[in-house]
Design a protein around this motif. Structure first.
Motif, PDB file in Angstrom:
ATOM      1  N   ARG A  29      28.743  34.642  32.586  1.00 20.75           N
ATOM      2  CA  ARG A  29      28.333  34.254  31.247  1.00 20.75           C
ATOM      3  C   ARG A  29      26.929  33.693  31.316  1.00 20.75           C
ATOM      4  N   CYS A  30      26.188  33.932  30.251  1.00 24.09           N
ATOM      5  CA  CYS A  30      24.784  33.534  30.239  1.00 24.09           C
ATOM      6  C   CYS A  30      24.646  32.098  29.749  1.00 24.09           C
ATOM      7  N   SER A  31      23.757  31.338  30.389  1.00 26.47           N
ATOM      8  CA  SER A  31      23.540  29.964  29.948  1.00 26.47           C
ATOM      9  C   SER A  31      22.658  29.914  28.707  1.00 26.47           C
ATOM     10  N   VAL A  32      22.060  31.028  28.340  1.00 24.94           N
ATOM     11  CA  VAL A  32      21.114  31.036  27.222  1.00 24.94           C
ATOM     12  C   VAL A  32      21.613  31.888  26.054  1.00 24.94           C
ATOM     13  N   ASN A  33      22.051  33.109  26.362  1.00 26.62           N
ATOM     14  CA  ASN A  33      22.472  34.029  25.300  1.00 26.62           C
ATOM     15  C   ASN A  33      23.982  34.271  25.375  1.00 26.62           C
ATOM     16  N   PRO A  34      24.741  33.723  24.390  1.00 26.57           N
ATOM     17  CA  PRO A  34      26.202  33.864  24.458  1.00 26.57           C
ATOM     18  C   PRO A  34      26.685  35.314  24.347  1.00 26.57           C
ATOM     19  N   ASN A  35      25.806  36.224  23.931  1.00 29.39           N
ATOM     20  CA  ASN A  35      26.203  37.639  23.869  1.00 29.39           C
ATOM     21  C   ASN A  35      26.193  38.312  25.233  1.00 29.39           C
ATOM     22  N   HIS A  36      25.619  37.648  26.195  1.00 26.47           N
ATOM     23  CA  HIS A  36      25.554  38.233  27.540  1.00 26.47           C
ATOM     24  C   HIS A  36      26.786  37.830  28.349  1.00 26.47           C
ATOM     25  N   ILE A  37      27.733  38.734  28.418  1.00 30.25           N
ATOM     26  CA  ILE A  37      28.886  38.517  29.306  1.00 30.25           C
ATOM     27  C   ILE A  37      29.045  39.805  30.091  1.00 30.25           C
ATOM     28  N   HIS A  38      29.058  39.706  31.385  1.00 27.95           N
ATOM     29  CA  HIS A  38      29.306  40.943  32.135  1.00 27.95           C
ATOM     30  C   HIS A  38      30.088  40.687  33.419  1.00 27.95           C
ATOM     31  N   GLY A  39      30.685  41.742  33.911  1.00 30.08           N
ATOM     32  CA  GLY A  39      31.463  41.650  35.141  1.00 30.08           C
ATOM     33  C   GLY A  39      30.513  41.625  36.326  1.00 30.08           C
ATOM     34  N   GLY A  40      30.779  40.790  37.288  1.00 29.53           N
ATOM     35  CA  GLY A  40      29.925  40.717  38.474  1.00 29.53           C
ATOM     36  C   GLY A  40      30.546  41.456  39.635  1.00 29.53           C
ATOM     37  N   LYS A  41      30.461  40.848  40.788  1.00 32.12           N
ATOM     38  CA  LYS A  41      30.955  41.480  42.007  1.00 32.12           C
ATOM     39  C   LYS A  41      32.443  41.186  42.165  1.00 32.12           C
ATOM     40  N   ARG A  42      33.213  42.194  42.509  1.00 32.87           N
ATOM     41  CA  ARG A  42      34.628  41.965  42.778  1.00 32.87           C
ATOM     42  C   ARG A  42      34.772  41.095  44.011  1.00 32.87           C
ATOM     43  N   GLN A  43      35.672  40.103  43.936  1.00 32.93           N
ATOM     44  CA  GLN A  43      35.787  39.107  44.995  1.00 32.93           C
ATOM     45  C   GLN A  43      36.915  39.428  45.987  1.00 32.93           C
ATOM     46  N   SER A  44      37.656  40.466  45.724  1.00 30.69           N
ATOM     47  CA  SER A  44      38.800  40.774  46.598  1.00 30.69           C
ATOM     48  C   SER A  44      38.845  42.265  46.890  1.00 30.69           C
ATOM     49  N   ASP A  45      39.640  42.635  47.886  1.00 24.88           N
ATOM     50  CA  ASP A  45      39.939  44.052  48.074  1.00 24.88           C
ATOM     51  C   ASP A  45      40.814  44.512  46.914  1.00 24.88           C
ATOM     52  N   LEU A  46      40.967  45.817  46.785  1.00 30.21           N
ATOM     53  CA  LEU A  46      41.792  46.332  45.687  1.00 30.21           C
ATOM     54  C   LEU A  46      43.272  46.184  46.004  1.00 30.21           C
ATOM     55  N   SER A  47      44.017  45.907  44.951  1.00 25.20           N
ATOM     56  CA  SER A  47      45.468  45.923  45.019  1.00 25.20           C
ATOM     57  C   SER A  47      45.904  46.699  43.774  1.00 25.20           C
ATOM     58  N   ILE A  48      46.577  47.822  43.994  1.00 25.87           N
ATOM     59  CA  ILE A  48      46.791  48.728  42.858  1.00 25.87           C
ATOM     60  C   ILE A  48      48.254  49.127  42.678  1.00 25.87           C
ATOM     61  N   LEU A  49      48.515  49.590  41.454  1.00 30.04           N
ATOM     62  CA  LEU A  49      49.818  50.148  41.108  1.00 30.04           C
ATOM     63  C   LEU A  49      49.622  51.642  40.895  1.00 30.04           C
ATOM     64  N   LEU A  50      50.344  52.443  41.669  1.00 32.38           N
ATOM     65  CA  LEU A  50      50.238  53.899  41.527  1.00 32.38           C
ATOM     66  C   LEU A  50      51.165  54.362  40.419  1.00 32.38           C
TER      67      LEU A  50
END
Ligand SMILES: [Zn+2]
Length: 228
Positions: A29-50
């Protein structure tokens, strides 16, 4: 040089889901513009449902991650394809099937190959950049053949072109292997047929590539300062 896009199938049938709370994302989240929200770097390996009982040569998640079952991974190693590394993937079936499905070891494909930065004549240029949250957007491209600048390419078989980090570009050698071995669960699309985009919002390079690899890349100074 002919290059190709390795892409998920047209249909999203069989796409894998993330396991809630096991795949740890990052919301910036942006400290200046509340419209700026984006996904960053994934912090974990993947865990998935097939969701499909048949394990194809490639598995894709709803978020466009590309997953190699053990057999495909071994083919990639046997062929000595360069430009990728893998991370382990944890997986189980979304619904218990009537007969048990044997899930092989699965590997997330992580690109280390570098095809450079899309040249100016592709029409792609930095459109918006926020120095506070590093929200980034670029203008799109209308002629995909202009994306690839062979001079910037590191020679890898599998590689990324910036700012298209979710596009898996491959050489003809990889494309031919996939077709010859009749690998399933993917499409191999000639560069000229890649679908155009009106805008691109990749985030930063470090969301997709390891720090060690980024250090080795020959990046322009302003790119390294602002977009890594
Ligand atoms: Zn911002």
């Amino acid at each position: 040089m002919n290059i190709y896009l390795l892409s998920s199938p047209e249909s999203t049938y069989g796409s894998a889901w993330y396991v809630d709370k096991e795949v740890i994302g990052q919301t910036i989240r942006c400290s200046v513009n509340p419209n700026h929200i984006h996904g960053g770097k994934r912090q974990s390996d993947l865990s998935i449902l097939l969701t499909a009982r048949i394990i194809k040569s490639f598995i894709w998640t709803w978020y466009s991650d590309c997953i190699l079952p053990e057999e495909t991974y071994q083919w990639f190693l046997d062929m000595k394809f360069t430009g990728f590394t893998v991370r382990p993937v944890k997986a189980r079936m979304k619904k218990n099937p009537p007969e048990p499905v044997i899930i092989p070891p699965l590997w997330e494909l992580v690109l280390t190959g570098w095809g450079g930065i899309a040249p100016e004549n592709s029409g792609i240029k930095l459109d918006e950049y926020c120095p506070y949250c590093k929200s980034v957007s670029y203008t799109g491209f209308h002629n995909p053949t202009t994306l690839f600048d062979e001079k910037q390419w590191d020679g890898s078989d599998i590689f990324m072109i910036w700012p298209l980090p979710n596009y898996i570009f491959v050489t003809e050698r990889v494309a031919e292997t996939i077709i010859k071995k009749k690998m399933t669960g993917c499409r191999v699309i000639p560069l000229k047929d890649v679908r155009t985009a009106d805008s691109l919002g990749p985030g930063l390079l470090s969301y997709y590539m390891t720090e060690e690899r980024i250090r080795e890349l020959n990046l322009p100074d302003d790119f390294r300062e602002n977009l890594v």
